[in-house]
Enzyme design. Structure first.
Site, PDB file in Angstrom:
ATOM      1  N   ARG A 119     -69.552  57.969  72.633  1.00 44.96           N
ATOM      2  CA  ARG A 119     -68.990  58.947  71.697  1.00 44.96           C
ATOM      3  C   ARG A 119     -69.320  58.565  70.258  1.00 44.96           C
ATOM      4  O   ARG A 119     -69.608  59.416  69.432  1.00 44.96           O
ATOM      5  CB  ARG A 119     -67.468  59.032  71.882  1.00 44.96           C
ATOM      6  N   SER A 168     -73.404  46.536 105.435  1.00 44.28           N
ATOM      7  CA  SER A 168     -74.606  45.815 105.888  1.00 44.28           C
ATOM      8  C   SER A 168     -75.775  46.775 106.101  1.00 44.28           C
ATOM      9  O   SER A 168     -76.927  46.456 105.782  1.00 44.28           O
ATOM     10  CB  SER A 168     -74.309  45.045 107.178  1.00 44.28           C
ATOM     11  N   ASP A 169     -75.487  47.968 106.640  1.00 39.34           N
ATOM     12  CA  ASP A 169     -76.548  48.966 106.829  1.00 39.34           C
ATOM     13  C   ASP A 169     -77.086  49.458 105.489  1.00 39.34           C
ATOM     14  O   ASP A 169     -78.300  49.625 105.308  1.00 39.34           O
ATOM     15  CB  ASP A 169     -76.014  50.163 107.626  1.00 39.34           C
ATOM     16  N   TYR A 170     -76.170  49.705 104.561  1.00 41.71           N
ATOM     17  CA  TYR A 170     -76.568  50.161 103.226  1.00 41.71           C
ATOM     18  C   TYR A 170     -77.468  49.112 102.574  1.00 41.71           C
ATOM     19  O   TYR A 170     -78.535  49.421 102.031  1.00 41.71           O
ATOM     20  CB  TYR A 170     -75.336  50.420 102.364  1.00 41.71           C
ATOM     21  N   GLU A 182     -54.717  67.053  83.152  1.00 40.41           N
ATOM     22  CA  GLU A 182     -55.574  66.026  83.748  1.00 40.41           C
ATOM     23  C   GLU A 182     -55.111  64.637  83.317  1.00 40.41           C
ATOM     24  O   GLU A 182     -54.596  64.461  82.206  1.00 40.41           O
ATOM     25  CB  GLU A 182     -57.021  66.220  83.294  1.00 40.41           C
ATOM     26  N   ASP A 225     -58.127  55.614  80.748  1.00 40.93           N
ATOM     27  CA  ASP A 225     -58.179  54.647  79.644  1.00 40.93           C
ATOM     28  C   ASP A 225     -59.503  53.897  79.710  1.00 40.93           C
ATOM     29  O   ASP A 225     -59.632  52.865  80.376  1.00 40.93           O
ATOM     30  CB  ASP A 225     -57.003  53.667  79.765  1.00 40.93           C
ATOM     31  N   CYS A 255     -58.996  42.820  41.197  1.00 42.79           N
ATOM     32  CA  CYS A 255     -58.378  41.987  42.226  1.00 42.79           C
ATOM     33  C   CYS A 255     -59.404  41.751  43.347  1.00 42.79           C
ATOM     34  O   CYS A 255     -59.940  42.723  43.906  1.00 42.79           O
ATOM     35  CB  CYS A 255     -57.141  42.667  42.792  1.00 42.79           C
ATOM     36  N   CYS A 270     -48.937  40.318  42.959  1.00 44.06           N
ATOM     37  CA  CYS A 270     -49.993  40.456  43.957  1.00 44.06           C
ATOM     38  C   CYS A 270     -50.241  39.112  44.646  1.00 44.06           C
ATOM     39  O   CYS A 270     -50.440  38.097  43.947  1.00 44.06           O
ATOM     40  CB  CYS A 270     -51.282  40.952  43.304  1.00 44.06           C
ATOM     41  N   LYS A 322     -55.258  71.214  78.492  1.00 45.06           N
ATOM     42  CA  LYS A 322     -56.211  72.136  77.874  1.00 45.06           C
ATOM     43  C   LYS A 322     -55.903  73.575  78.289  1.00 45.06           C
ATOM     44  O   LYS A 322     -55.551  73.813  79.448  1.00 45.06           O
ATOM     45  CB  LYS A 322     -57.640  71.818  78.322  1.00 45.06           C
ATOM     46  N   TYR A 373     -65.036  65.037  82.855  1.00 43.94           N
ATOM     47  CA  TYR A 373     -63.925  65.953  82.583  1.00 43.94           C
ATOM     48  C   TYR A 373     -64.297  67.140  81.702  1.00 43.94           C
ATOM     49  O   TYR A 373     -63.436  67.930  81.337  1.00 43.94           O
ATOM     50  CB  TYR A 373     -62.766  65.208  81.929  1.00 43.94           C
ATOM     51  N   CYS A 388     -54.201  38.100  43.450  1.00 45.32           N
ATOM     52  CA  CYS A 388     -54.601  37.837  42.059  1.00 45.32           C
ATOM     53  C   CYS A 388     -53.430  37.481  41.140  1.00 45.32           C
ATOM     54  O   CYS A 388     -53.643  37.055  40.002  1.00 45.32           O
ATOM     55  CB  CYS A 388     -55.364  39.030  41.484  1.00 45.32           C
ATOM     56  N   CYS A 438     -50.993  46.745  43.415  1.00 46.98           N
ATOM     57  CA  CYS A 438     -51.636  45.842  42.472  1.00 46.98           C
ATOM     58  C   CYS A 438     -52.538  46.719  41.615  1.00 46.98           C
ATOM     59  O   CYS A 438     -53.444  47.378  42.127  1.00 46.98           O
ATOM     60  CB  CYS A 438     -52.466  44.788  43.207  1.00 46.98           C
ATOM     61  N   LYS A 468     -49.243  61.254  75.079  1.00 43.80           N
ATOM     62  CA  LYS A 468     -49.311  59.792  75.176  1.00 43.80           C
ATOM     63  C   LYS A 468     -48.037  59.267  75.818  1.00 43.80           C
ATOM     64  O   LYS A 468     -46.927  59.651  75.421  1.00 43.80           O
ATOM     65  CB  LYS A 468     -49.490  59.170  73.791  1.00 43.80           C
ATOM     66  N   LYS A 522     -55.412  61.141  81.713  1.00 40.67           N
ATOM     67  CA  LYS A 522     -56.234  60.636  80.599  1.00 40.67           C
ATOM     68  C   LYS A 522     -56.666  59.206  80.925  1.00 40.67           C
ATOM     69  O   LYS A 522     -55.892  58.267  80.799  1.00 40.67           O
ATOM     70  CB  LYS A 522     -55.451  60.684  79.288  1.00 40.67           C
TER      71      LYS A 522
END
Length: 664
Positions: free
Chosen positions: A133, A33-35, A110, A114, A424, A401, A283, A219, A404, A419, A307, A112
């Site tokens: 990125r 509330s103050d913020y 570290e 997601d 195609c 195929c 690293k 990071y 085709c 194919c 992973k 990772k």
């Protein structure tokens, strides 16, 4: 008026302090509330006195800025992806490779996160640009959205120039709340926190991102050596000191055994975290050693991502269907009873090829185990044989195929069927999708669905057709308006200037990936020379084997391909390998590696770096055996000592200025 200015500055300082305590330290010192009361006071003052507005004010976090489109941003230092490890043996192999160059390496381990990788740039301590990125070289500017992330300081505790990199993410709690609200509003639910974070960051309206309560962990400092750091861990500690948020669960490990213990700990504990992680990043900590280890084309040799074991679930294999790739390869695919795995619903998975299916005796109607390889690509692991009823149908590879109808062929040395019909429709369409893709010609706005639409309307059936498209052609199609049509035509025409290596990759020549395309284009420079190249000339290039060379020669021996290249020439496409026009062949600089250290009086370090690169040299941040020349200004320290010890040529500033004098 002085009283107003003083109060505005006071409010900003307080709010920035409270932000840091709450969102970075996770240790709030005032009630919400103050913020909120102080924030509203600042908003009112800035509204009443707009002349005192500032880009780094806490009020900038509320969002509201709306962009027409995202600007492209080129990363000065590429944002490379990491190689993957999936088990302890992979990690030990990584350790072995590192130890061939580095004795007794220390590793920083570290979590990772997601989420979505991003880059932040600060000038004089103020956030001035944030970017995604993208493909590692070109990203998109997202400053307006990143400013809404409360854990990102708009102003640092030090007035410095710095680039930092990290991961934007959404907490599990925020994700659940967001999906609850979307369900009430009858909107589509987000599949997982990563998708929700990525979707939030790529909003043109920053008020959307502001409402999503995103977070960010930093990071990396990509030019850490230039800032005087000697280790990765030191650079992370520095980020903490200047008000940036890093993940405190990191650990500096003295051996690979310690790394493996860390991995095991977080494999077991990851579900207890308030955010998702999809692995552990390891690293080499010493920055000089990182430089010695170097890079492959795509990944650093000094880092790897472990992973986590993929989540496995069972479901029913309803059918096996077949798709046609751009080279004509036929891929069998599993059509599955939809099932949730690793946060997303999966209804389709690859079965690779005939051999993969027959070795595992996978049958239509089986209960099967599926997983996401590396938490990304769904794949069928095996059938659950004990649950068979007898109604399951054994697999039989198609002979023709599926698109085709051409009879399929299988080469002796390969597992795939092909194919061979170059006309195609699906092969043609996949070739166009590849040509327009990010790593090839990167035609912004020409994605798979648009290409399918244009192909089905017979507006494009070949690569040259893309450059014959008109705004009027597009306006006749569903979902195309005046602006979107104009933008796509502009994006298409823009790629006419792409360097020849992008075009070469985009042509889809068998065995020619983006790295190979760049190697070949840089050697032969123009398409006409490449078209005349022999197998011997091609295999003389390092990393080009006979299979690749034969494929290229065969491609340019085909008259239809030659005719297409000539069409593209007439349409105005660049057929030359683009190197910086300002690059000058200077014997003292060309293909040499330089390090700059100390203070230069006549030039700024950035200017010296630009000159070296213009003269064909390369500038790195740390001294190693690969360094050719050290340029030492005043107060040169440990780098000069190391260069002398290694017998590396050293130039003072006077020598450097003499060397560049003929060219500047």
């Amino acid at each position: 008026m002085d009283k107003i200015i003083k109060r505005i500055h006071e409010l900003r300082e307080k709010l920035n302090k409270y932000n840091y305590e709450y969102y970075v330290l996770d240790n709030p010192t005032v009630p919400d509330s103050d913020y909120d009361r102080l924030m509203q006071e600042l908003i009112n003052l800035e509204r009443e006195y707009p002349c005192y507005n500032s880009d780094d004010s806490p009020t900038q976090r509320v969002g509201g800025q709306v962009l027409d489109q995202f600007k492209k941003v080129e990363h000065e230092i590429p944002m490379l992806s990491l190689g993957n490890a999936f088990n302890d043996e992979d990690m030990k192999d990584f350790d072995k490779r590192v130890k061939e160059v580095v004795k007794n390496p220390r590793y920083m381990a570290e979590l990772k996160i997601d989420g979505l990788a991003c880059s932040l740039h600060y000038r004089n301590g103020r956030l001035y640009r944030a970017a995604t990125r993208g493909d590692g070289v070109i990203g998109e500017e997202i400053t307006h959205n990143v400013k809404t992330i409360r854990s990102v300081p708009l102003r640092l505790k030090k007035d410095i120039d710095i680039e930092v990199r990290g991961e934007i993410f959404m907490s599990k709690r925020t994700f659940e709340s967001l999906n609850e609200k979307r369900a009430k509003d009858q909107l589509a639910l987000f599949a997982n926190p990563r998708n929700a974070a990525a979707g939030s960051v790529r909003q043109l309206d920053s008020s959307v991102a502001a409402s999503r309560n995103l977070d960010l962990f930093l990071y990396s400092v990509p030019n850490a050596e230039n800032l005087g750091f000697t280790s990765h861990s030191e650079s992370l500690d520095y980020l903490d000191k200047i008000g940036l948020k890093t993940n405190r669960e990191r650990k500096l490990c003295k051996s690979m055994n310690e790394v493996l213990d860390y991995i095991k700990t977080w494999t077991d504990k990851r579900n207890n975290l308030p955010y998702d992680i999809d692995g552990i990043v390891i690293k080499v900590d010493d920055l000089d050693k990182q430089d010695e280890l170097g890079f492959t084309v795509k990944t650093p040799k000094w880092a790897i991502a472990f992973k986590f074991p993929a989540e496995e679930v069972s479901t029913t294999l309803k059918d096996i269907t077949f798709t046609v790739g751009r080279t004509g390869s036929i891929t069998p695919n599993a059509e599955l009873e939809p099932v949730k795995v690793a946060g997303t619903t999966v209804s389709r998975a690859t079965l690779h090829n005939e051999e993969f299916i027959t070795l595992r005796d996978i049958r239509v109607g089986d209960r099967v185990i599926i997983r996401k390889a590396g938490d990304i690509i769904p794949e069928v692991v095996k059938p659950i044989v004990d649950e068979r009823t007898g109604d399951e149908a054994p697999f039989k590879m198609v002979e023709d195929c599926p698109v085709c109808g051409e009879t399929l062929e299988r080469k002796e040395s390969e597992a795939d069927y092909y194919c061979v019909n170059e006309d195609c429709p699906r092969r043609l369409m996949e070739g166009l999708i590849h040509y327009a893709s990010r790593n090839a010609m990167n035609i912004d706005g020409l994605g798979e669905k648009i290409i399918e639409q244009l192909f089905n309307e017979k507006l494009i059936t070949s690569i040259p057709d893309i450059y014959r498209l008109t705004k009027e052609d597009l306006l006749r199609l569903e979902r195309f308006g005046d602006k979107s049509s104009e933008n796509l035509i502009k994006a298409i025409n823009k790629t006419k200037d792409n360097s020849f290596d992008r075009l070469l990759f985009g042509l889809g020549i068998r065995h020619v990936g983006s790295k190979v395309a760049n190697l070949i284009a840089s050697k032969f420079k123009v398409v006409d020379q490449l078209m005349e190249a022999t197998i011997d000339e091609l295999t003389a290039i390092n990393e080009i084997g006979e299979k690749i060379a034969s494929s290229i020669v065969d491609y340019f021996n085909d008259e239809d391909n030659i005719n297409m290249i000539n069409e593209l020439k007439e349409l105005g496409l660049n057929m030359e390998y683009e190197v910086d026009e300002d690059i000058i062949e200077a014997e003292a600089f060309t293909e040499k590696t330089f390090v700059l250290t100390g203070t230069l009086e006549e030039l700024k370090r950035k200017e010296a770096k630009a000159i070296i690169e213009r003269l064909g040299g390369k500038v790195t941040g740390s001294v190693s055996k690969k360094t050719d020349v050290l340029v030492a200004g005043k107060e040169a320290g440990s780098k000069l000592d190391k260069a002398v010890k290694l017998g590396i040529e050293v130039w003072d500033e006077v020598t450097f200025l003499e060397k560049i004098k003929p060219y500047v």
